[in-house]
Motif scaffolding. Structure first.
Motif, mmCIF file in Angstrom:
data_model
loop_
_atom_site.group_PDB
_atom_site.id
_atom_site.type_symbol
_atom_site.label_atom_id
_atom_site.label_comp_id
_atom_site.label_asym_id
_atom_site.label_seq_id
_atom_site.Cartn_x
_atom_site.Cartn_y
_atom_site.Cartn_z
ATOM 1 N N LYS A 192 -3.297 5.488 1.840
ATOM 2 C CA LYS A 192 -1.811 5.718 1.746
ATOM 3 C C LYS A 192 -1.296 4.260 1.717
ATOM 4 C CE LYS A 192 1.757 7.509 4.742
ATOM 5 N NZ LYS A 192 2.289 8.105 6.086
ATOM 6 N N GLU A 193 -1.654 3.244 2.085
ATOM 7 C CA GLU A 193 -1.136 2.049 1.891
ATOM 8 C C GLU A 193 -2.236 0.858 2.116
ATOM 9 O OE1 GLU A 193 0.823 -0.318 0.481
ATOM 10 O OE2 GLU A 193 2.633 0.883 0.944
ATOM 11 N N ILE A 194 -1.882 -0.220 1.443
ATOM 12 C CA ILE A 194 -2.739 -1.608 1.800
ATOM 13 C C ILE A 194 -1.609 -2.397 2.442
ATOM 14 C CG2 ILE A 194 -3.811 -3.675 0.601
ATOM 15 C CD1 ILE A 194 -4.298 -1.945 -1.870
ATOM 16 N N TYR A 195 -2.317 -2.747 3.742
ATOM 17 C CA TYR A 195 -1.397 -3.348 4.618
ATOM 18 C C TYR A 195 -1.592 -5.097 4.860
ATOM 19 C CZ TYR A 195 0.824 0.766 6.180
ATOM 20 O OH TYR A 195 1.743 1.867 6.331
ATOM 21 N N LEU A 196 -0.786 -5.777 5.322
ATOM 22 C CA LEU A 196 -0.937 -6.931 5.510
ATOM 23 C C LEU A 196 -0.684 -7.245 7.175
ATOM 24 C CD1 LEU A 196 -0.913 -9.574 3.721
ATOM 25 C CD2 LEU A 196 1.394 -9.979 4.200
ATOM 26 N N LEU A 197 -1.857 -7.734 7.673
ATOM 27 C CA LEU A 197 -2.048 -7.816 8.795
ATOM 28 C C LEU A 197 -1.469 -9.175 9.614
ATOM 29 C CD1 LEU A 197 -3.337 -6.017 11.429
ATOM 30 C CD2 LEU A 197 -5.553 -7.346 11.107
ATOM 31 N N GLY A 198 -0.440 -9.089 10.394
ATOM 32 C CA GLY A 198 0.216 -10.154 10.957
ATOM 33 C C GLY A 198 -0.610 -11.141 11.891
ATOM 34 N N ARG A 218 -6.712 3.003 5.772
ATOM 35 C CA ARG A 218 -5.992 2.031 5.497
ATOM 36 C C ARG A 218 -6.830 0.791 5.189
ATOM 37 N NH1 ARG A 218 -2.506 5.326 7.236
ATOM 38 N NH2 ARG A 218 -0.332 5.008 7.526
ATOM 39 N N ILE A 219 -6.509 -0.054 4.097
ATOM 40 C CA ILE A 219 -7.213 -1.463 4.286
ATOM 41 C C ILE A 219 -6.275 -2.653 4.648
ATOM 42 C CG2 ILE A 219 -8.502 -3.145 2.889
ATOM 43 C CD1 ILE A 219 -9.719 -1.045 1.297
ATOM 44 N N ALA A 220 -6.431 -3.217 5.762
ATOM 45 C CA ALA A 220 -5.617 -4.562 6.036
ATOM 46 C C ALA A 220 -6.311 -5.679 5.883
ATOM 47 C CB ALA A 220 -5.584 -4.297 7.557
ATOM 48 N N ILE A 221 -5.563 -6.459 5.002
ATOM 49 C CA ILE A 221 -5.919 -7.741 5.041
ATOM 50 C C ILE A 221 -4.882 -8.848 5.808
ATOM 51 C CG2 ILE A 221 -6.135 -9.600 3.028
ATOM 52 C CD1 ILE A 221 -6.325 -7.358 1.320
ATOM 53 N N GLY A 222 -5.654 -9.808 6.447
ATOM 54 C CA GLY A 222 -4.917 -10.683 7.327
ATOM 55 C C GLY A 222 -3.961 -11.622 6.463
ATOM 56 N N ASP A 223 -2.757 -11.887 7.015
ATOM 57 C CA ASP A 223 -1.972 -12.864 6.289
ATOM 58 C C ASP A 223 -2.540 -14.149 6.129
ATOM 59 O OD1 ASP A 223 -1.691 -13.300 8.936
ATOM 60 O OD2 ASP A 223 0.456 -13.119 8.920
ATOM 61 N N THR A 224 -3.436 -14.429 7.073
ATOM 62 C CA THR A 224 -4.290 -15.916 7.112
ATOM 63 C C THR A 224 -5.188 -15.926 6.145
ATOM 64 O OG1 THR A 224 -5.491 -14.905 8.886
ATOM 65 C CG2 THR A 224 -3.855 -16.229 9.593
ATOM 66 N N ILE A 225 -5.503 -14.842 5.506
ATOM 67 C CA ILE A 225 -6.214 -14.905 4.142
ATOM 68 C C ILE A 225 -5.301 -14.835 2.897
ATOM 69 C CG2 ILE A 225 -8.014 -13.592 2.628
ATOM 70 C CD1 ILE A 225 -9.140 -12.741 5.430
ATOM 71 N N TYR A 226 -4.566 -13.730 2.934
ATOM 72 C CA TYR A 226 -3.329 -13.648 1.960
ATOM 73 C C TYR A 226 -2.649 -14.663 1.640
ATOM 74 C CZ TYR A 226 0.547 -11.524 -0.541
ATOM 75 O OH TYR A 226 1.419 -11.352 -1.426
ATOM 76 N N GLU A 227 -2.285 -15.406 2.530
ATOM 77 C CA GLU A 227 -1.413 -16.662 2.186
ATOM 78 C C GLU A 227 -2.194 -17.994 1.862
ATOM 79 O OE1 GLU A 227 0.967 -16.864 5.660
ATOM 80 O OE2 GLU A 227 2.112 -15.005 5.178
ATOM 81 N N LYS A 228 -3.312 -18.093 2.287
ATOM 82 C CA LYS A 228 -4.157 -19.353 2.123
ATOM 83 C C LYS A 228 -5.339 -19.185 0.993
ATOM 84 C CE LYS A 228 -3.577 -20.705 6.841
ATOM 85 N NZ LYS A 228 -4.283 -20.903 8.183
ATOM 86 N N TYR A 229 -5.613 -18.062 0.475
ATOM 87 C CA TYR A 229 -6.954 -17.986 -0.310
ATOM 88 C C TYR A 229 -6.201 -17.626 -1.913
ATOM 89 C CZ TYR A 229 -10.000 -17.900 3.656
ATOM 90 O OH TYR A 229 -10.919 -18.397 4.805
ATOM 91 N N PRO A 230 -7.239 -17.909 -2.864
ATOM 92 C CA PRO A 230 -6.841 -17.668 -4.288
ATOM 93 C C PRO A 230 -7.072 -16.034 -4.240
ATOM 94 C CG PRO A 230 -8.274 -19.557 -4.198
ATOM 95 C CD PRO A 230 -8.355 -18.995 -2.671
ATOM 96 N N ALA A 231 -6.358 -15.902 -5.443
ATOM 97 C CA ALA A 231 -6.160 -14.186 -5.571
ATOM 98 C C ALA A 231 -7.456 -13.577 -5.964
ATOM 99 C CB ALA A 231 -5.258 -13.929 -6.712
#
Length: 373
Positions: A192-198, A218-231
């Motif tokens: 349903k959605e891909i979420y950014l986990l805070g 859902r698949i949740a990706i931690g913001d500590t990965i999303y904001e720090k890691y290359p795409a």
């Protein structure tokens, strides 16, 4: 393992985080020891049987007797171990992992108490009903309920439970979001959605997870990965979680835990009824008898837990393979796992003994060298 030419940065990191990991381990070991000592004292002195008799003498009966008995034990244990829980927080705070204030940590702990209390009340009520109305097959009915309950909780986790502790927002629009949804479409996985986990408001640690069942997937990706890691590394981590979805890993895990649960319930009922208390035909209808049953279940679950951890490690390897072979993301995933081990203060090279008995994932050095190899 000791002869492998591991990078010097890994060895230096493992030496640096050893005090942090050992501090947590010491607190956990003390809590286990406390549990064993208290349990041994209560059983040896017959204190629990006496407590049940005192409650009965004061007029408690039926479900109220179970509620007073187990509710008192849980509250006393939570209060006794609160300093140990706080010690884990202090360790994380001192080592720069936790960003929470003590008030924020305690608020989360209190929410955990409230949630656990509500769920525990449901479980206790159903347990009491089955042990008093289902005869000698009460354990089978209770096992079936626990299986159904675990499926319901898995469905509710991403929509009700996780948001109680972490913010969950849709992944921001952009090329990365489009790329991830295209991967889902390619492998016919509907989310349903891909979420950014805070996570970042509370911790420095990174994580990603596949959550939910059916319409709540859902698949949740931690913001500590999303904001720090290359795409590419974010896509690789996503690909690993997508592999779990493609392989139906949650359902496989539920099937294994279901078989383990029913087996341990059946054995515990047989051993406790026919060996421990052979003269008490209706022993389980008393709270103390039910308490002994769950002690037996806990003991029998230890070897089953080793099997479930081994199965989990196998599933993690298969998810790594999926990202590497089906998506061509082996190197980015290896790089992300290396960065996560640094970020999360984990061991690259734990002892083989500890890995076998305690780890639900293969040791980082195994996963990274396997992906790079």
């Amino acid at each position: 393992m000791g002869t492998k030419p591991f990078p010097a940065s890994w060895s230096e990191h493992d030496a640096r985080v050893r005090p942090y990991i050992r501090a947590h381990r010491l607190v956990s070991s003390f809590q286990t020891l406390l549990l064993l000592v208290v349990l041994g004292f209560l059983l040896e002195r017959h204190e629990l049987a006496a407590f049940e008799a005192a409650l009965t003498a004061r007029g408690a009966h039926g479900f109220s007797l179970f509620l007073w008995f187990f509710g008192t034990l849980v509250v006393l244990w939570e209060l006794a171990t609160l300093p140990l829980s706080a010690a884990h927080y202090v360790i994380d705070r001192r080592h720069g992992i936790s960003k929470q204030t003590f008030i924020g940590w305690f608020a989360d702990h209190a929410k955990g108490w409230a949630l656990g209390g509500a769920l525990g009340l449901i479980v206790l009520l159903v347990t009491w009903y089955f042990v008093t109305h289902c005869g000698d097959l009460w354990w089978l009915a209770l096992g079936g309920f626990f299986l159904l309950f675990s499926v319901v909780l898995a469905q509710l986790a991403p929509v009700l439970l996780v948001p109680l502790f972490f913010k969950m927002n849709p992944l921001p629009e952009g090329d990365l979001r489009t790329r991830l949804f295209e991967l889902c479409d390619k492998f016919k996985i509907t989310v349903k959605e891909i979420y950014l986990l805070g996570l970042g408001d509370k911790t420095e640690k990174g994580n990603a997870a596949f959550m939910g069942l059916g319409k709540t997937k859902r698949i949740a990706i931690g913001d500590t990965i999303y904001e720090k890691y290359p795409a590419d590394q974010v896509v690789a981590v996503f690909g690993h979680e997508l592999g779990h979805m493609v392989h139906w890993d949650i359902w496989k895990g539920l099937a294994l835990s279901s078989a383990s649960l029913l087996l341990t319930f059946g054995l515990a009922h047989y051993i406790a009824r026919d060996w421990i208390l052979p003269r008490w035909f209706t022993w389980i209808e008393a709270p103390f008898g039910l308490f002994l049953f769950f002690v037996m279940v806990s003991l029998l679950s230890i070897p089953a837990g080793f099997l479930e951890k081994a199965f989990s490690r196998w599933r993690e390897n298969k998810a790594d393979d999926f990202a590497a072979k089906n998506l061509g993301m082996g190197k980015p995933l290896a790089d992300a796992l290396e960065a996560l081990t640094f970020q999360n203060r984990g061991y690259f090279v734990p002892s083989a003994f500890r890995e076998f008995f305690l780890f639900s994932h293969p040791a980082p050095w195994r996963r990274i060298t396997r992906l790079r190899g």
